[in-house]
Design an enzyme around this catalytic site. Structure first.
Site, PDB file in Angstrom:
ATOM      1  N   GLN A 136      19.709  28.093 -32.209  1.00 55.23           N
ATOM      2  CA  GLN A 136      19.341  28.163 -30.787  1.00 55.23           C
ATOM      3  C   GLN A 136      19.692  26.845 -30.096  1.00 55.23           C
ATOM      4  O   GLN A 136      19.538  26.738 -28.880  1.00 55.23           O
ATOM      5  CB  GLN A 136      17.830  28.380 -30.642  1.00 55.23           C
ATOM      6  CG  GLN A 136      17.323  29.685 -31.216  1.00 55.23           C
ATOM      7  CD  GLN A 136      15.811  29.727 -31.164  1.00 55.23           C
ATOM      8  OE1 GLN A 136      15.114  29.092 -31.957  1.00 55.23           O
ATOM      9  NE2 GLN A 136      15.269  30.456 -30.217  1.00 55.23           N
TER      10      GLN A 136
ATOM     11  N   HIS B 273      22.808  30.009 -27.942  1.00 58.16           N
ATOM     12  CA  HIS B 273      22.627  29.482 -26.585  1.00 58.16           C
ATOM     13  C   HIS B 273      23.793  28.597 -26.169  1.00 58.16           C
ATOM     14  O   HIS B 273      23.672  27.811 -25.235  1.00 58.16           O
ATOM     15  CB  HIS B 273      21.305  28.702 -26.492  1.00 58.16           C
ATOM     16  CG  HIS B 273      20.102  29.570 -26.680  1.00 58.16           C
ATOM     17  ND1 HIS B 273      18.839  29.094 -26.920  1.00 58.16           N
ATOM     18  CD2 HIS B 273      19.969  30.932 -26.677  1.00 58.16           C
ATOM     19  CE1 HIS B 273      17.982  30.098 -27.039  1.00 58.16           C
ATOM     20  NE2 HIS B 273      18.644  31.224 -26.911  1.00 58.16           N
TER      21      HIS B 273
ATOM     22  N   CYS C  78      43.009  28.905 -13.754  1.00 59.71           N
ATOM     23  CA  CYS C  78      42.825  29.990 -12.775  1.00 59.71           C
ATOM     24  C   CYS C  78      42.019  29.575 -11.556  1.00 59.71           C
ATOM     25  O   CYS C  78      41.826  30.373 -10.634  1.00 59.71           O
ATOM     26  CB  CYS C  78      42.156  31.192 -13.454  1.00 59.71           C
ATOM     27  SG  CYS C  78      40.404  30.978 -13.757  1.00 59.71           S
TER      28      CYS C  78
ATOM     29  N   ASN D 285       8.277  25.099 -40.333  1.00 61.58           N
ATOM     30  CA  ASN D 285       8.066  24.746 -38.927  1.00 61.58           C
ATOM     31  C   ASN D 285       6.800  23.900 -38.844  1.00 61.58           C
ATOM     32  O   ASN D 285       5.855  24.114 -39.596  1.00 61.58           O
ATOM     33  CB  ASN D 285       7.899  26.029 -38.083  1.00 61.58           C
ATOM     34  CG  ASN D 285       7.990  25.763 -36.591  1.00 61.58           C
ATOM     35  OD1 ASN D 285       8.933  25.139 -36.130  1.00 61.58           O
ATOM     36  ND2 ASN D 285       7.001  26.223 -35.840  1.00 61.58           N
TER      37      ASN D 285
HETATM   38 ZN    ZN Z   1      39.939  29.982 -15.723  1.00 62.24          ZN
END
Ligand code: ZN
Length: 275
Positions: A129, A149, A185, A248
């Protein structure tokens, strides 16, 4: 037979990993670590899933926690970024001022242990993440890191997808105030992170679900498992026969479903089980 479930707490004191006894035997902490080591030894296809907790050990603040980035500044959601030039300017100002806290961060003991597991072939995929690139910096090949992410280390054109390096965008923005635009672009260029309100990256999600389905051990490192898809992937692994291990600092809602849950610093735990 139901899996042996162990849940213990450890605290780091002066760099030494100490069990915090909460109605558990003093040696339960090491038993849980041994249990994780045994699961790892018996696994042929382990997936590692990491959240903010592994990077806080590198000094990167958890975005969502009290004192984290989002308690100091309002996130700029995707729609606002797309439709408001001032918001785009603010977003780029934050990127180039390093406000989010990951500029200069280095991988820590936990990242290097994960990289060694990948290097031996034990771990095929690291799902993360985090957007800080620290798994790659620790040596995990980029194609084996699945970023849910995105990545804060570069930018992409939102029209054609072309990658742009931050170093090329920095000076024109800071010196002339030129908002980054695609050199191919002309489209809007944005940091390659997934903002609030931005669709999840389809290909990364597909790869994460496939890896979770096919693994025989799913190890969570430093995630509270509250936010989708973090909340779903461990269950994809479990429902397809994989074991679930959680490391954790705090309790998670999935501890009761895990085969082993350890509440401790990630680096200190992996030091015990990854040579
Ligand atoms: Zn582009």
């Amino acid at each position: 037979m139901p899996p042996c479930r162990l849940s213990v707490n450890l605290e780091l004191l002066n760099g030494i990993c100490l069990p915090r006894v909460l109605g558990t035997p003093h040696n339960a902490a090491m038993s849980a670590i041994s249990r994780l080591a045994a699961l790892l030894a018996g696994s042929a296809r382990t997936v590692v899933f990491t959240g903010a907790g592994i990077s806080t050990e590198s000094g990167i603040p958890d975005f969502r926690s009290p004192g984290g980035v989002w308690s100091r500044m309002k996130p700029i959601d995707f729609d606002t970024f797309m439709h408001n030039e001032d918001a785009r300017r603010e977003a780029w100002q934050r990127t180039f001022s390093g406000t989010a806290g990951w500029v200069g961060a280095k991988p820590n003991e936990g990242h290097f242990a994960v990289a060694r597991l990948v290097d031996t072939g034990k771990v095929g995929h690291v799902i993360t993440q985090n957007v800080d690139n620290l798994h790659q910096d620790a040596g995990v090949p980029a194609h084996q890191v699945i970023e849910l992410h995105g990545n804060a280390g570069y930018a992409t054109c939102l029209i054609c997808g072309l990658r742009h390096e931050l170093a090329d965008l920095r000076d024109p923005f800071l010196e002339q105030g030129t908002l980054p635009a695609c050199r191919a672009c002309g489209g809007i260029v944005k940091s390659a992170t997934i903002s609030f309100g931005q669709p999840m990256p389809v290909e990364a999600m597909r790869r994460a679900e496939a890896a979770s389905r096919e693994c025989d051990l799913f190890i969570v490192l430093g995630s509270s498992l509250l936010v989708y898809p973090a909340a779903a992937l461990p269950m994809v692994a479990k429902s397809n026969g994989g074991a679930l291990a959680i490391v954790n600092r705090e309790l998670t809602d999935m501890d009761s479903k895990a085969d082993v849950a350890i509440h401790a610093e990630i680096g200190a735990v992996l030091r015990e089980i990854v040579p």
